[in-house]
Design a protein around this motif. Structure first.
Motif, mmCIF file in Angstrom:
data_model
loop_
_atom_site.group_PDB
_atom_site.id
_atom_site.type_symbol
_atom_site.label_atom_id
_atom_site.label_comp_id
_atom_site.label_asym_id
_atom_site.label_seq_id
_atom_site.Cartn_x
_atom_site.Cartn_y
_atom_site.Cartn_z
ATOM 1 N N THR A 1 -12.910 78.811 -97.477
ATOM 2 C CA THR A 1 -12.595 79.580 -96.270
ATOM 3 C C THR A 1 -12.232 78.612 -95.152
ATOM 4 N N PRO A 2 -11.062 78.747 -94.526
ATOM 5 C CA PRO A 2 -10.641 77.788 -93.503
ATOM 6 C C PRO A 2 -11.660 77.583 -92.389
ATOM 7 N N MET A 3 -12.405 78.615 -92.006
ATOM 8 C CA MET A 3 -13.400 78.448 -90.949
ATOM 9 C C MET A 3 -14.667 77.758 -91.451
ATOM 10 N N GLY A 4 -14.759 77.489 -92.754
ATOM 11 C CA GLY A 4 -15.842 76.692 -93.297
ATOM 12 C C GLY A 4 -17.166 77.405 -93.462
ATOM 13 N N ARG A 5 -17.165 78.708 -93.424
ATOM 14 C CA ARG A 5 -18.406 79.460 -93.576
ATOM 15 C C ARG A 5 -18.091 80.883 -94.015
ATOM 16 N N PHE B 1 -8.863 83.025 -94.551
ATOM 17 C CA PHE B 1 -8.762 82.749 -95.978
ATOM 18 C C PHE B 1 -7.367 83.024 -96.527
ATOM 19 N N MET B 2 -6.754 84.144 -96.123
ATOM 20 C CA MET B 2 -5.474 84.547 -96.703
ATOM 21 C C MET B 2 -4.297 83.726 -96.174
ATOM 22 N N CYS B 3 -4.562 82.806 -95.234
ATOM 23 C CA CYS B 3 -3.493 81.919 -94.759
ATOM 24 C C CYS B 3 -3.232 80.768 -95.725
ATOM 25 N N TRP B 4 -4.207 80.462 -96.568
ATOM 26 C CA TRP B 4 -4.058 79.343 -97.497
ATOM 27 C C TRP B 4 -3.596 79.838 -98.863
#
Length: 254
Positions: A214-218, A251-254
């Motif tokens: 998850t890009p935000m890391g959590r 998440f869906m940006c990656w």
């Protein structure tokens, strides 16, 4: 802000005994709505949710039933209308997780997921709309998942993923069918969320992977779904209809 004020609204939240459903039910009450909590009473979670709502000074009902039963849903809505007033907001959160190798997945497992996650959402929307449509007013919010739009890396869950994709498209379809009759229908697609299921010790390693990916890391806290639900329930979203609001930490940006 008045745009987000839910005073005078009556909301039904299915699957509100724990996790996202519980957080949303309490959050809608904090915004001013009276709440009907609908679901299973077996573990006491529904009553715990109701007690927290009562402590906020809001009217609340705890109603036992299953979303796979049209009779249970009708009975619950009859009680809501008689005891709380006209139903104006509905959040259909009840659902089940699943998974397994597709080539060996038992039919009964597949059917259980679809009965709850798809048929249950449809029956809920149908019962709610039957009282909202004559009044030409209401907001229905269905809880889907980012798994309805992407395939989660490393997870074998064709049944769950496709059921949540169905929820997203069902919501859009109902939104367009009822758009000129006063009901808005939208969905919320959470990303990985720290629900009780993801707090279990046996999935700790898997949760670390979810956090890493998850890009935000959590993971999200269940309470982070409250803002989107209040938005879609309120006048702040009066021109929002048929959307799938993704709340996934990027998440869906990656």
């Amino acid at each position: 802000m008045e745009l987000f004020d839910l005073n005078g609204e009556v909301a039904m939240v299915t699957g509100s005994g724990s996790g996202i459903g519980q957080a949303i039910a309490i959050g809608l009450a904090e915004a001013g709505a009276d709440i009907a909590c609908f679901g299973h009473l077996s573990n006491g979670g529904l009553y715990a949710t109701a007690e927290k709502i009562h402590a906020l000074g809001r009217r609340v009902l705890a109603l036992e039933g299953t979303v796979t039963s049209a009779a249970d849903l009708k009975g619950a809505i009859d009680l809501i209308e008689n005891e709380l007033g006209s139903l104006t907001v509905a959040v259909n959160n009840a659902g089940v997780g699943a998974g397994g190798d597709a080539e060996t997945l038992p039919l009964e497992n597949w059917q259980r997921v679809y009965d709850t996650n798809v048929t249950g959402v449809f029956l809920s929307c149908q019962a709610q709309a039957r009282v909202m449509l004559p009044r030409k007013r209401g907001s229905i919010i269905n809880i889907a998942s980012m798994s309805g739009s992407i395939v989660n890396r490393g997870l074998k869950q064709a049944d769950y993923n496709s059921s949540k994709a169905a929820v997203i498209h069902l919501s859009k379809s109902l939104a367009m069918e009822w758009i000129d009759r006063g009901i808005r229908v939208n969905s919320i697609s959470p990303g990985y969320t720290l629900t009780p299921m993801n707090r279990r010790a046996e999935v700790a390693d898997q949760v670390k992977i979810f956090e890493r990916d998850t890009p935000m890391g959590r993971l999200a806290d269940p309470e982070e779904m409250v803002g989107p639900a209040v938005f879609l329930s309120s006048r702040a979203s009066s021109f929002v209809n048929g959307i799938d609001l993704v709340v996934d930490g990027g998440f869906m940006c990656w």
